[in-house]
Design an enzyme around this catalytic site. Structure first.
Site, PDB file in Angstrom:
ATOM      1  N   ASP A 185      21.198   8.330  79.186  1.00 15.60           N
ATOM      2  CA  ASP A 185      21.465   6.929  78.914  1.00 15.60           C
ATOM      3  C   ASP A 185      22.944   6.694  78.643  1.00 15.60           C
ATOM      4  OD1 ASP A 185      18.856   6.216  79.219  1.00 15.60           O
ATOM      5  OD2 ASP A 185      18.395   6.014  77.092  1.00 15.60           O
ATOM      6  N   LYS A 239      21.489   1.888  80.690  1.00 15.06           N
ATOM      7  CA  LYS A 239      21.055   0.491  80.667  1.00 15.06           C
ATOM      8  C   LYS A 239      21.946  -0.250  79.678  1.00 15.06           C
ATOM      9  CE  LYS A 239      16.186   0.971  81.870  1.00 15.06           C
ATOM     10  NZ  LYS A 239      16.215  -0.025  82.947  1.00 15.06           N
ATOM     11  N   MET A 264      19.653  -3.398  69.187  1.00 16.53           N
ATOM     12  CA  MET A 264      20.145  -4.271  70.263  1.00 16.53           C
ATOM     13  C   MET A 264      20.187  -5.717  69.786  1.00 16.53           C
ATOM     14  SD  MET A 264      17.980  -2.413  73.307  1.00 16.53           S
ATOM     15  CE  MET A 264      16.540  -2.141  72.245  1.00 16.53           C
TER      16      MET A 264
END
Length: 464
Positions: free
Chosen positions: A249, A271, A384
């Protein structure tokens, strides 16, 4: 890195040392382990140097070094322990094309000699660029104790056998063969009957691994933790060491990727919220494709793979392809972040539960039970959550949350560039915009850093 570590071939090469005292002796004790042609210039050489010369281990000239003495020389050591004489001899050596080292003079040297752990032909070099010689010696002592004396013998036998091992296919089969030899059969055979028995063991191992069928691929879903390489678990380190392919990631720290084998294929499957990213279907396809070809695949995820890591989707894809897998947990960002601010996720009398939330999901901003979250005493770790800060603030205030509720945002938790923003629900979006946090961040709703919490408690006591 100011000094790039290399292993220079010195077999039959000329190495010149100017000096005959303690500094020269220290270098010569190391250089005598090589197969170089050693030449010493010293008007008054130490008795040990005289002895080595008499034994034919080096050539001794009982005079100062002069112009022409370093032609066709690979390395030169200035070890006269006199700055003026060292500068003179070094000038000659450099002019005549030799790489020069001045003992105890890092700034004017073209190369340095590291601390060495010698298990010939296995050599471990340790350098600190002159910053911490004591540390280099400590590391050397630790390695000396850990590496068996027979390691060099095993490596020498294995080196002579490498051509025979070429009949094994590259990749896991050949790697498993050598691991079997160095860590299992080789040491046992050496103990049983010395080098002859070790050679027999190698031949038997080749036949064993040549006949073995290609091993099926395997996938390890590994948590890379919050970023500090020292927070990586031992099991995660082992998985990285065995990996043929690492699909990682965006949040995985470069220092952790450095721990993978040099031969491993590294694939960035990062991502980014509301930004460019690799499609999840493509990630699933990559994992399955490499594992189907027999590779040891590590799917490396920041934090813990089971916390907002889409782990189930990837496991479903692997299981559909009938590929074996296992999970290696990692330290999640909430644990690292709460440690960074000196707090606890739960505390008797304050909160008996904590919610792990995501700021956005596949549909955009994620929705939650805002009415429950808005109650006094609730605590949540929001992943996030930077870009969704204003949305979260609006939903909580709309459902009655106290605008003065403490909020803490920790950027790059556990990393050297870690930053902490202590604010309140009312000021959260504005303070975030002013702070310009660019790295991964975790938001704690209902929790302030310990120092701020202590100050707030004292203020409450004064008001009471």
């Amino acid at each position: 890195m100011k000094h790039f570590p290399i292993f220079l071939s010195v077999e039959g090469q000329r190495i010149v040392v100017s000096g005959g005292g303690e500094a020269a002796l220290a270098k010569l004790r190391l250089l005598l382990k090589t197969e170089a042609d050693l030449v010493v210039f010293a008007p008054s050489p130490a008795p040990e140097i005289e002895t080595w010369a008499a034994e034919g281990r080096l050539t001794l000239h009982r005079r100062p070094l002069a112009v022409g003495d370093t032609h066709n020389t690979a390395l030169f050591y200035a070890a006269d322990e006199d700055p003026i004489e060292d500068a003179r001899t070094t000038s000659i050596a450099r002019a005549e094309g030799a790489l020069a080292n001045i003992v105890d003079n890092l700034e004017d040297s073209q190369f340095i000699t590291p601390a060495i752990v010698d298990r010939d032909p296995v050599t471990v070099a340790i350098g600190t660029e002159g910053a911490a010689p004591v540390l280099a010696r400590a590391i050397k002592a630790d390695l000396e104790a850990k590496l068996p004396a027979t390691l060099g013998t095993l490596a020498r036998i294995g080196k002579a056998f490498r051509k025979m091992a070429d009949i094994l296919p590259m990749g896991r089969v050949r790697r498993d063969f050598w691991a079997d030899y160095y860590f299992n059969e080789g040491p046992r055979a050496l103990d049983r009957g010395g080098e002859a028995e070790a050679n027999k063991a190698l031949q038997a191992l080749v036949e064993k691994h040549e006949k073995s069928e290609q091993l099926p691929g395997h996938v390890a879903f590994v948590g890379a933790g919050p970023g500090d390489p020292e927070l990586l678990t031992l099991k995660a380190r082992k998985a990285l060491d065995a990996a043929d392919v690492v699909i990682h990631d965006r949040l995985v720290a470069p220092e952790i990727l450095e721990l993978a084998r040099r031969e491993a294929t590294l694939i960035d499957a990062g991502k980014q919220g509301f930004g460019p990213s690799m499609d999840q279907d493509e990630i699933n396809r990559l994992i399955v494709a490499h594992a189907t070809q027999g590779a040891e695949v590590v799917r490396l995820k920041g934090g813990d793979p089971a916390v907002f890591g889409r782990l189930d989707e990837e496991i479903d894809a692997v299981e559909a392809a009938d590929i074996d897998w296992h999970i290696v947990p990692g330290i999640t960002a909430a644990s690292a972040s709460v440690a960074a601010i000196g707090q606890s996720l739960t505390r008797r009398g304050r909160n008996s539960s904590i919610r792990f939330l995501t700021g956005h999901d596949m549909r955009g901003f994620a929705d939650h039970d805002w009415q429950a979250l808005a109650r006094p005493g609730e605590l949540a770790a929001i992943y996030m959550g930077k870009k969704s800060a204003r949305f979260i603030q609006g939903r909580l205030i709309m459902h009655g949350a106290d605008r003065a509720t403490p909020v803490t945002v920790i950027e790059n938790a556990s990393r050297p560039d870690q930053r902490t923003l202590a604010t309140t629900l009312e000021k959260l979006p504005l303070d975030l915009a002013e702070a310009r946090l660019n790295g991964p961040a975790l938001t704690f709703y209902g929790l302030a850093p310990r120092a701020a919490q202590t100050a707030l408690s004292l203020q409450d006591q004064e008001l009471a």
